[in-house]
Design an enzyme around this catalytic site. Structure first.
Site, PDB file in Angstrom:
ATOM      1  N   ASP A 101       1.263  -1.215   0.131  1.00  0.00           N
ATOM      2  CA  ASP A 101      -0.129   0.171   0.044  1.00  0.00           C
ATOM      3  C   ASP A 101       0.776   1.867  -0.285  1.00  0.00           C
ATOM      4  O   ASP A 101       0.449   2.053  -0.738  1.00  0.00           O
ATOM      5  CB  ASP A 101      -1.360   0.006   0.993  1.00  0.00           C
ATOM      6  CG  ASP A 101       0.040  -0.284   2.589  1.00  0.00           C
ATOM      7  OD1 ASP A 101       0.836  -0.736   2.864  1.00  0.00           O
ATOM      8  OD2 ASP A 101      -1.313  -0.525   3.287  1.00  0.00           O
ATOM      9  N   ASP A 104       6.470   3.975   3.972  1.00  0.00           N
ATOM     10  CA  ASP A 104       7.114   4.737   4.485  1.00  0.00           C
ATOM     11  C   ASP A 104       8.237   5.357   4.721  1.00  0.00           C
ATOM     12  O   ASP A 104       9.162   6.274   3.897  1.00  0.00           O
ATOM     13  CB  ASP A 104       5.745   5.120   5.553  1.00  0.00           C
ATOM     14  CG  ASP A 104       6.142   5.786   6.625  1.00  0.00           C
ATOM     15  OD1 ASP A 104       6.865   7.245   6.410  1.00  0.00           O
ATOM     16  OD2 ASP A 104       5.170   6.237   7.871  1.00  0.00           O
ATOM     17  N   LYS A 132       5.882   8.317   0.874  1.00  0.00           N
ATOM     18  CA  LYS A 132       5.498   9.645   1.444  1.00  0.00           C
ATOM     19  C   LYS A 132       7.102   9.434   1.588  1.00  0.00           C
ATOM     20  O   LYS A 132       8.392   9.456   1.653  1.00  0.00           O
ATOM     21  CB  LYS A 132       5.431   9.500   2.573  1.00  0.00           C
ATOM     22  CG  LYS A 132       3.861   9.018   3.013  1.00  0.00           C
ATOM     23  CD  LYS A 132       3.995   9.092   4.773  1.00  0.00           C
ATOM     24  CE  LYS A 132       2.371   8.459   4.861  1.00  0.00           C
ATOM     25  NZ  LYS A 132       2.350   8.550   6.492  1.00  0.00           N
ATOM     26  N   PHE A 153      -1.165  10.272   8.066  1.00  0.00           N
ATOM     27  CA  PHE A 153      -1.314   9.756   8.436  1.00  0.00           C
ATOM     28  C   PHE A 153      -2.743   9.463   7.265  1.00  0.00           C
ATOM     29  O   PHE A 153      -3.952  10.213   7.667  1.00  0.00           O
ATOM     30  CB  PHE A 153      -1.402   9.496   9.878  1.00  0.00           C
ATOM     31  CG  PHE A 153      -2.234   7.728   9.735  1.00  0.00           C
ATOM     32  CD1 PHE A 153      -0.921   6.657   9.656  1.00  0.00           C
ATOM     33  CD2 PHE A 153      -3.874   7.217  10.188  1.00  0.00           C
ATOM     34  CE1 PHE A 153      -1.394   5.130  10.305  1.00  0.00           C
ATOM     35  CE2 PHE A 153      -3.645   5.791  10.065  1.00  0.00           C
ATOM     36  CZ  PHE A 153      -2.704   5.082  10.323  1.00  0.00           C
ATOM     37  N   ASP A 160      -5.519   1.529   7.409  1.00  0.00           N
ATOM     38  CA  ASP A 160      -6.325   1.136   7.790  1.00  0.00           C
ATOM     39  C   ASP A 160      -6.195   2.478   9.754  1.00  0.00           C
ATOM     40  O   ASP A 160      -5.010   2.556   9.088  1.00  0.00           O
ATOM     41  CB  ASP A 160      -6.554   0.100   8.371  1.00  0.00           C
ATOM     42  CG  ASP A 160      -4.835  -0.452   9.553  1.00  0.00           C
ATOM     43  OD1 ASP A 160      -4.430  -0.785   8.550  1.00  0.00           O
ATOM     44  OD2 ASP A 160      -5.638  -1.334  11.152  1.00  0.00           O
ATOM     45  N   ARG A 166     -10.714   0.470   5.404  1.00  0.00           N
ATOM     46  CA  ARG A 166      -9.993  -0.155   4.832  1.00  0.00           C
ATOM     47  C   ARG A 166     -10.510  -0.315   3.546  1.00  0.00           C
ATOM     48  O   ARG A 166     -10.701   0.317   2.220  1.00  0.00           O
ATOM     49  CB  ARG A 166      -9.805  -1.788   4.954  1.00  0.00           C
ATOM     50  CG  ARG A 166      -8.374  -2.073   6.112  1.00  0.00           C
ATOM     51  CD  ARG A 166      -7.962  -3.398   5.893  1.00  0.00           C
ATOM     52  NE  ARG A 166      -7.205  -3.528   7.284  1.00  0.00           N
ATOM     53  CZ  ARG A 166      -5.698  -3.757   7.504  1.00  0.00           C
ATOM     54  NH1 ARG A 166      -5.131  -2.896   6.503  1.00  0.00           N
ATOM     55  NH2 ARG A 166      -5.195  -3.777   8.255  1.00  0.00           N
TER      56      ARG A 166
HETATM   57  P1  5GP Z   1       7.100   1.616   6.901  1.00  0.00           P
HETATM   58  O1  5GP Z   1       7.690   0.786   7.316  1.00  0.00           O
HETATM   59  O2  5GP Z   1       7.289   2.178   5.674  1.00  0.00           O
HETATM   60  O3  5GP Z   1       7.320   2.765   7.416  1.00  0.00           O
HETATM   61  O4  5GP Z   1       5.696   1.616   6.899  1.00  0.00           O
HETATM   62  C1  5GP Z   1       4.682   0.552   6.246  1.00  0.00           C
HETATM   63  C2  5GP Z   1       3.424   0.567   6.309  1.00  0.00           C
HETATM   64  O5  5GP Z   1       3.107   1.151   7.800  1.00  0.00           O
HETATM   65  C3  5GP Z   1       2.808   0.504   5.764  1.00  0.00           C
HETATM   66  O6  5GP Z   1       2.993  -0.983   4.686  1.00  0.00           O
HETATM   67  C4  5GP Z   1       1.535   1.165   5.933  1.00  0.00           C
HETATM   68  O7  5GP Z   1       0.740  -0.760   6.726  1.00  0.00           O
HETATM   69  C5  5GP Z   1       2.174   1.420   7.196  1.00  0.00           C
HETATM   70  N1  5GP Z   1       1.560   3.119   6.946  1.00  0.00           N
HETATM   71  C6  5GP Z   1       2.409   3.999   6.947  1.00  0.00           C
HETATM   72  N2  5GP Z   1       2.243   4.932   6.801  1.00  0.00           N
HETATM   73  C7  5GP Z   1       0.579   4.789   6.619  1.00  0.00           C
HETATM   74  C8  5GP Z   1      -0.771   5.666   6.808  1.00  0.00           C
HETATM   75  O8  5GP Z   1      -0.383   7.128   6.150  1.00  0.00           O
HETATM   76  N3  5GP Z   1      -1.219   5.209   6.877  1.00  0.00           N
HETATM   77  C9  5GP Z   1      -1.552   3.533   7.192  1.00  0.00           C
HETATM   78  N4  5GP Z   1      -2.621   3.677   7.605  1.00  0.00           N
HETATM   79  N5  5GP Z   1      -0.767   2.907   7.180  1.00  0.00           N
HETATM   80  C10 5GP Z   1       0.516   3.605   6.871  1.00  0.00           C
HETATM   81 MG    MG Z   2       1.717  -2.315   5.424  1.00  0.00          MG
END
Ligand code: 5GP
Ligand code: MG
Length: 180
Positions: A101, A104, A132, A153, A160, A166
């Site tokens: 999805d 980040d 992001k 966020f 979610d 979702r």
């Molecule tokens: P990362 O490991 O890249 O920091 O974050 C990845 C996971 O964190 C994503 O797959 C998602 O599940 C969750 N996540 C990161 N940013 C967001 C956001 O803005 N909204 C939501 N709902 N989940 C996020």
């Molecule tokens: Mg995820």
């Protein structure tokens, strides 16, 4: 549900248009090597995106499910990624496309890509609906990206907050009082 959103960031129409473009780009990339293609969605955030995307990919594929939990009880704190459920198919010598999805901090996808790379796929690519740009690490390059977004966020279209939202068809920002 709609009342819980402060604003809509990406509408369902914009999403559908972009998903079609992404599917076309993916189809072109795999045009000559669809044999042995395995799509690996990272659950659960990618479920809606996955469903829309793969129905626009006109070739034979296997789908291998993988669940990672990236610890965020609160919305803003990134956590470390933990493998909850591993793939139950062999990807050695297969072309693998990981679908998630959102990119980040990259913690989640770094873990997933590292794990899959060790299994010697023929190729390994990454497709994310959202990125992001503020935090996305330079060393973790997504091959297909839907939208670059600001550091807020977001929920909806598979994403979610505490397992809610979702099923919201647009991508939006929650009212801040709901997660404080
Ligand atoms: P990362 O490991 O890249 O920091 O974050 C990845 C996971 O964190 C994503 O797959 C998602 O599940 C969750 N996540 C990161 N940013 C967001 C956001 O803005 N909204 C939501 N709902 N989940 C996020
Ligand atoms: Mg995820």
């Amino acid at each position: 549900m709609q009342n819980d959103l402060a604003r809509i960031l990406i509408t369902r129409e914009q999403i559908q248009k972009r998903v079609k473009e992404m599917a076309d780009a993916i189809s072109a990339t795999y045009a000559d090597r669809t044999r042995g293609l395995v799509i690996v969605p990272v659950l659960a955030g990618s479920i809606i995106f996955l469903a829309d995307l793969i129905r626009r990919l006109p070739f034979k594929m296997k789908i291998g499910l993988l669940t990672v939990s990236s610890y965020r009880g609160a919305t803003t704190k990134p956590g470390s990624a933990r493998l909850v459920q591993d793939l139950d198919l062999d990807i050695k010598d297969r072309h693998v496309l990981v679908v998630d999805d959102i990119l980040d901090t990259g913690n989640t996808l770094r873990v997933v890509m590292g794990l899959l790379q060790k299994r010697e796929p023929a190729s390994l690519r990454m497709c994310v609906l959202l990125r992001k740009t503020a935090k996305a690490p330079k060393d973790l390059v997504a091959d297909f990206v839907g939208f670059d977004i600001e550091d807020v966020f977001v929920v909806g279209y598979g994403l979610d907050y505490n397992d809610h939202y979702r099923n919201w068809p647009d991508i939006g920002v929650l009212r801040p009082e709901l997660y404080s």
